[in-house]
Design a protein around this motif. Structure first.
Motif, mmCIF file in Angstrom:
data_model
loop_
_atom_site.group_PDB
_atom_site.id
_atom_site.type_symbol
_atom_site.label_atom_id
_atom_site.label_comp_id
_atom_site.label_asym_id
_atom_site.label_seq_id
_atom_site.Cartn_x
_atom_site.Cartn_y
_atom_site.Cartn_z
ATOM 1 N N ARG A 1 -20.312 23.349 -6.316
ATOM 2 C CA ARG A 1 -21.934 22.636 -6.322
ATOM 3 C C ARG A 1 -21.927 22.368 -7.285
ATOM 4 N N TYR A 2 -21.268 22.476 -8.817
ATOM 5 C CA TYR A 2 -21.780 22.128 -9.828
ATOM 6 C C TYR A 2 -21.697 20.174 -9.929
ATOM 7 N N GLU A 3 -20.649 19.988 -8.972
ATOM 8 C CA GLU A 3 -19.642 18.252 -9.057
ATOM 9 C C GLU A 3 -21.084 17.979 -7.825
ATOM 10 N N ARG A 4 -21.487 18.334 -7.279
ATOM 11 C CA ARG A 4 -22.394 17.957 -6.108
ATOM 12 C C ARG A 4 -23.874 17.762 -6.751
ATOM 13 N N ILE A 5 -24.102 18.173 -8.033
ATOM 14 C CA ILE A 5 -25.046 18.533 -8.779
ATOM 15 C C ILE A 5 -24.994 16.785 -9.304
ATOM 16 N N LYS A 6 -23.910 17.509 -10.207
ATOM 17 C CA LYS A 6 -23.410 15.848 -11.400
ATOM 18 C C LYS A 6 -23.207 14.725 -10.443
ATOM 19 N N LYS A 7 -23.296 14.900 -9.074
ATOM 20 C CA LYS A 7 -22.829 13.732 -8.446
ATOM 21 C C LYS A 7 -24.164 13.009 -8.302
ATOM 22 N N ARG A 8 -25.586 13.912 -7.732
ATOM 23 C CA ARG A 8 -26.540 13.577 -7.454
ATOM 24 C C ARG A 8 -27.316 13.375 -8.823
ATOM 25 N N LYS A 9 -27.247 13.749 -10.255
ATOM 26 C CA LYS A 9 -27.294 13.051 -11.312
ATOM 27 C C LYS A 9 -27.317 11.818 -11.927
ATOM 28 N N GLU A 10 -26.198 11.553 -11.691
ATOM 29 C CA GLU A 10 -25.700 10.102 -11.688
ATOM 30 C C GLU A 10 -26.671 9.279 -11.067
ATOM 31 N N GLU A 11 -26.382 9.330 -9.144
ATOM 32 C CA GLU A 11 -27.145 8.465 -8.428
ATOM 33 C C GLU A 11 -28.369 8.482 -9.377
ATOM 34 N N GLU A 12 -29.213 9.295 -9.457
ATOM 35 C CA GLU A 12 -30.866 9.415 -9.595
ATOM 36 C C GLU A 12 -30.280 8.403 -10.833
ATOM 37 N N GLY A 13 -29.826 8.823 -12.315
ATOM 38 C CA GLY A 13 -30.139 7.895 -13.309
ATOM 39 C C GLY A 13 -29.849 6.305 -12.906
ATOM 40 N N GLU A 14 -28.334 6.084 -12.105
ATOM 41 C CA GLU A 14 -28.339 4.342 -11.462
ATOM 42 C C GLU A 14 -29.699 3.715 -11.143
ATOM 43 N N ASP A 15 -30.218 4.680 -10.107
ATOM 44 C CA ASP A 15 -31.397 4.564 -8.801
ATOM 45 C C ASP A 15 -32.692 4.053 -10.446
ATOM 46 N N LYS B 1 -31.959 3.191 -13.699
ATOM 47 C CA LYS B 1 -31.890 2.166 -14.274
ATOM 48 C C LYS B 1 -32.071 0.760 -13.697
ATOM 49 N N SER B 2 -31.276 0.577 -12.019
ATOM 50 C CA SER B 2 -32.080 -0.274 -11.103
ATOM 51 C C SER B 2 -33.242 -0.989 -10.841
ATOM 52 N N LEU B 3 -33.749 0.362 -10.733
ATOM 53 C CA LEU B 3 -35.251 0.416 -10.228
ATOM 54 C C LEU B 3 -35.535 0.033 -11.833
ATOM 55 N N GLN B 4 -36.192 -0.312 -12.923
ATOM 56 C CA GLN B 4 -36.537 -0.564 -13.956
ATOM 57 C C GLN B 4 -35.752 -1.841 -14.590
ATOM 58 N N SER B 5 -34.725 -2.158 -14.225
ATOM 59 C CA SER B 5 -34.517 -3.399 -14.459
ATOM 60 C C SER B 5 -34.639 -4.751 -13.309
ATOM 61 N N SER B 6 -35.114 -3.644 -11.896
ATOM 62 C CA SER B 6 -35.847 -4.870 -11.385
ATOM 63 C C SER B 6 -37.350 -5.249 -11.430
ATOM 64 N N LEU B 7 -37.729 -4.530 -11.844
ATOM 65 C CA LEU B 7 -39.567 -4.616 -11.721
ATOM 66 C C LEU B 7 -39.115 -6.082 -12.773
#
Length: 94
Positions: A59-73, A75-81
């Motif tokens: 579970r801790y690895e899945r949560i960590k991966k999900r947080k990393e993916e949300e952080g990347e999303d 950043k990409s949303l801010q840079s695309s605006l």
């Protein structure tokens, strides 16, 4: 083994006391095809629940991966605006 696998094992195991019940004493029970099928089903579900639990990431690895993916999303949303510029506020315009 997860909760659903444990509950399934308990529900299948609850049929085994039937062999020791008064019905079997009175009418006689023997090891037949139903008991063999129950044993095979119980073992199959046990191994399936154990292996699916082992194949999944902790579970801790899945949560960590999900947080990393949300952080990347984010950043990409801010840079695309507004690429290369910052967002101005009403206080900056006055």
């Amino acid at each position: 083994m997860d909760i659903s696998g444990a509950m399934l094992q308990i529900s299948l195991a609850l049929t085994w006391p039937m062999i020791r019940s008064s019905v079997c004493d009175r009418y006689g029970c023997s090891w037949g095809g139903g008991a063999s099928a129950l044993l095979v089903a119980q073992l199959s579900f046990f191994f399936a629940s154990a292996f699916t639990r082992c194949m999944r990431e902790p579970r801790y690895e899945r949560i960590k991966k999900r947080k990393e993916e949300e952080g990347e999303d984010e950043k990409s949303l801010q840079s695309s605006l507004l690429p290369g510029s910052s967002v101005s506020t009403a206080d900056d315009d006055a």
